[in-house]
Design a protein around this motif. Sequence first.
Motif, PDB file in Angstrom:
ATOM      1  N   UNK A  22       9.590  13.441  -9.447  1.00  0.00           N
ATOM      2  CA  UNK A  22       8.761  13.244 -10.622  1.00  0.00           C
ATOM      3  C   UNK A  22       9.598  12.851 -11.826  1.00  0.00           C
ATOM      4  N   UNK A  23      10.805  13.396 -11.933  1.00  0.00           N
ATOM      5  CA  UNK A  23      11.631  13.162 -13.120  1.00  0.00           C
ATOM      6  C   UNK A  23      13.028  12.621 -12.803  1.00  0.00           C
ATOM      7  N   UNK A  24      13.228  12.049 -11.609  1.00  0.00           N
ATOM      8  CA  UNK A  24      14.574  11.594 -11.245  1.00  0.00           C
ATOM      9  C   UNK A  24      14.551  10.230 -10.546  1.00  0.00           C
ATOM     10  N   UNK A  25      15.596   9.456 -10.859  1.00  0.00           N
ATOM     11  CA  UNK A  25      15.897   8.219 -10.147  1.00  0.00           C
ATOM     12  C   UNK A  25      17.279   8.375  -9.542  1.00  0.00           C
ATOM     13  N   UNK A  26      17.493   7.677  -8.432  1.00  0.00           N
ATOM     14  CA  UNK A  26      18.810   7.643  -7.808  1.00  0.00           C
ATOM     15  C   UNK A  26      19.243   6.175  -7.742  1.00  0.00           C
ATOM     16  N   UNK A  27      20.525   5.940  -8.041  1.00  0.00           N
ATOM     17  CA  UNK A  27      21.055   4.578  -8.123  1.00  0.00           C
ATOM     18  C   UNK A  27      22.294   4.480  -7.251  1.00  0.00           C
ATOM     19  N   UNK A  28      22.408   3.401  -6.496  1.00  0.00           N
ATOM     20  CA  UNK A  28      23.608   3.116  -5.717  1.00  0.00           C
ATOM     21  C   UNK A  28      24.293   1.918  -6.344  1.00  0.00           C
ATOM     22  N   UNK A  29      25.564   2.099  -6.699  1.00  0.00           N
ATOM     23  CA  UNK A  29      26.363   1.029  -7.302  1.00  0.00           C
ATOM     24  C   UNK A  29      27.449   0.617  -6.307  1.00  0.00           C
ATOM     25  N   UNK A  45       0.829  -1.193   0.000  1.00  0.00           N
ATOM     26  CA  UNK A  45       0.000   0.000   0.000  1.00  0.00           C
ATOM     27  C   UNK A  45       0.874   1.258   0.000  1.00  0.00           C
ATOM     28  N   UNK A  46       1.966   1.199   0.766  1.00  0.00           N
ATOM     29  CA  UNK A  46       2.849   2.363   0.828  1.00  0.00           C
ATOM     30  C   UNK A  46       3.413   2.676  -0.550  1.00  0.00           C
ATOM     31  N   UNK A  47       3.864   1.641  -1.259  1.00  0.00           N
ATOM     32  CA  UNK A  47       4.435   1.844  -2.602  1.00  0.00           C
ATOM     33  C   UNK A  47       3.381   2.442  -3.538  1.00  0.00           C
ATOM     34  N   UNK A  48       2.153   1.928  -3.488  1.00  0.00           N
ATOM     35  CA  UNK A  48       1.083   2.458  -4.329  1.00  0.00           C
ATOM     36  C   UNK A  48       0.785   3.918  -3.974  1.00  0.00           C
ATOM     37  N   UNK A  49       0.795   4.228  -2.687  1.00  0.00           N
ATOM     38  CA  UNK A  49       0.538   5.595  -2.237  1.00  0.00           C
ATOM     39  C   UNK A  49       1.634   6.540  -2.712  1.00  0.00           C
ATOM     40  N   UNK A  50       2.889   6.124  -2.618  1.00  0.00           N
ATOM     41  CA  UNK A  50       3.973   6.996  -3.066  1.00  0.00           C
ATOM     42  C   UNK A  50       3.920   7.190  -4.579  1.00  0.00           C
ATOM     43  N   UNK A  51       3.563   6.131  -5.324  1.00  0.00           N
ATOM     44  CA  UNK A  51       3.417   6.285  -6.774  1.00  0.00           C
ATOM     45  C   UNK A  51       2.305   7.271  -7.093  1.00  0.00           C
ATOM     46  N   UNK A  52       1.207   7.214  -6.341  1.00  0.00           N
ATOM     47  CA  UNK A  52       0.099   8.144  -6.539  1.00  0.00           C
ATOM     48  C   UNK A  52       0.550   9.582  -6.252  1.00  0.00           C
ATOM     49  N   UNK A  53       1.338   9.765  -5.209  1.00  0.00           N
ATOM     50  CA  UNK A  53       1.858  11.098  -4.897  1.00  0.00           C
ATOM     51  C   UNK A  53       2.735  11.626  -6.032  1.00  0.00           C
ATOM     52  N   UNK A  54       3.617  10.765  -6.571  1.00  0.00           N
ATOM     53  CA  UNK A  54       4.468  11.170  -7.689  1.00  0.00           C
ATOM     54  C   UNK A  54       3.633  11.545  -8.905  1.00  0.00           C
ATOM     55  N   UNK A  55       2.674  10.669  -9.241  1.00  0.00           N
ATOM     56  CA  UNK A  55       1.892  10.863 -10.462  1.00  0.00           C
ATOM     57  C   UNK A  55       0.955  12.056 -10.373  1.00  0.00           C
ATOM     58  N   UNK A  87      22.701  -3.770  -6.880  1.00  0.00           N
ATOM     59  CA  UNK A  87      22.550  -2.339  -7.129  1.00  0.00           C
ATOM     60  C   UNK A  87      21.200  -1.921  -6.567  1.00  0.00           C
ATOM     61  N   UNK A  88      21.103  -0.666  -6.132  1.00  0.00           N
ATOM     62  CA  UNK A  88      19.891  -0.187  -5.472  1.00  0.00           C
ATOM     63  C   UNK A  88      19.320   0.980  -6.266  1.00  0.00           C
ATOM     64  N   UNK A  89      18.012   0.955  -6.491  1.00  0.00           N
ATOM     65  CA  UNK A  89      17.324   1.963  -7.300  1.00  0.00           C
ATOM     66  C   UNK A  89      16.152   2.530  -6.521  1.00  0.00           C
ATOM     67  N   UNK A  90      15.988   3.858  -6.597  1.00  0.00           N
ATOM     68  CA  UNK A  90      14.852   4.496  -5.956  1.00  0.00           C
ATOM     69  C   UNK A  90      14.411   5.691  -6.784  1.00  0.00           C
ATOM     70  N   UNK A  91      13.128   5.923  -6.795  1.00  0.00           N
ATOM     71  CA  UNK A  91      12.609   7.115  -7.470  1.00  0.00           C
ATOM     72  C   UNK A  91      12.745   8.268  -6.495  1.00  0.00           C
ATOM     73  N   UNK A  92      13.390   9.334  -6.960  1.00  0.00           N
ATOM     74  CA  UNK A  92      13.655  10.477  -6.095  1.00  0.00           C
ATOM     75  C   UNK A  92      12.592  11.553  -6.249  1.00  0.00           C
ATOM     76  N   UNK A 121      13.509   0.288  -4.193  1.00  0.00           N
ATOM     77  CA  UNK A 121      12.982   0.603  -2.871  1.00  0.00           C
ATOM     78  C   UNK A 121      12.554   2.066  -2.802  1.00  0.00           C
ATOM     79  N   UNK A 122      11.860   2.401  -1.738  1.00  0.00           N
ATOM     80  CA  UNK A 122      11.459   3.784  -1.494  1.00  0.00           C
ATOM     81  C   UNK A 122      12.673   4.576  -1.027  1.00  0.00           C
ATOM     82  N   UNK A 123      12.566   5.894  -1.106  1.00  0.00           N
ATOM     83  CA  UNK A 123      13.707   6.744  -0.786  1.00  0.00           C
ATOM     84  C   UNK A 123      14.191   6.566   0.661  1.00  0.00           C
ATOM     85  N   UNK A 124      13.263   6.394   1.609  1.00  0.00           N
ATOM     86  CA  UNK A 124      13.669   6.203   3.003  1.00  0.00           C
ATOM     87  C   UNK A 124      14.528   4.957   3.172  1.00  0.00           C
ATOM     88  N   UNK A 125      14.161   3.884   2.514  1.00  0.00           N
ATOM     89  CA  UNK A 125      14.951   2.648   2.552  1.00  0.00           C
ATOM     90  C   UNK A 125      16.280   2.866   1.845  1.00  0.00           C
TER      91      UNK A 125
END
Length: 176
Positions: free
Chosen positions: A128-135, A1-11, A121-126, A57-61
């Motif tokens: 509306x128009x950005x992703x952040x990646x940890x390598x 539910x949290x992931x769906x809610x955050x996607x709704x906030x972004x969109x 590797x870790x990926x998170x949506x930061x 994952x979400x940004x907090x994670x």
Amino acid sequence: MYRKTTELLYKSLGVKPSESMQNLFEMIKKQSHSEDADIIEIQKDLAAETPEGAFLCEYGTFREIYNMHSRLMGRLGICAHMCLVSVVNRKPRDSEDDQKYVEKIMEKMQSAMLSGLRIGDVLSRLSVNQFIVLLPSCNYENSSMVMNRVLRKIRYSLNHTRFDLEVTIEEVETKG
């Protein structure tokens, strides 16, 4: 539910979850276990998923994983790099159609990055128009090579669009 809610906030609003919402999610994630669990039981519980591609994952994670890697780097003497991938509109118009178009681009980018990045590797949506990646365990040259490969995959999936992609790569700062 949290992931769906955050996607709704972004969109719908173009924002990430508030800090209080992120803190609530962290509280929910904490689980209590029975006092007499053994280590094999715990390992089975922890290894429930079979990893494929990057970890989304979400940004907090992401922030917690980043901090863990930063501490490990200082302890083990290894390096890691963080990448910021941004979608930039060549012809800025703030129409609703553009926002929907950017959202479709972000969905395709996420899919391309998940399959193009490595396990670990870790990926998170930061935003509306950005992703952040940890390598993790990746020097600058290898990070550049990985991101160039992923960008080719993204550009291939996007075909011809009126958007550009910008990538910034920085070494993770060590702590401790």
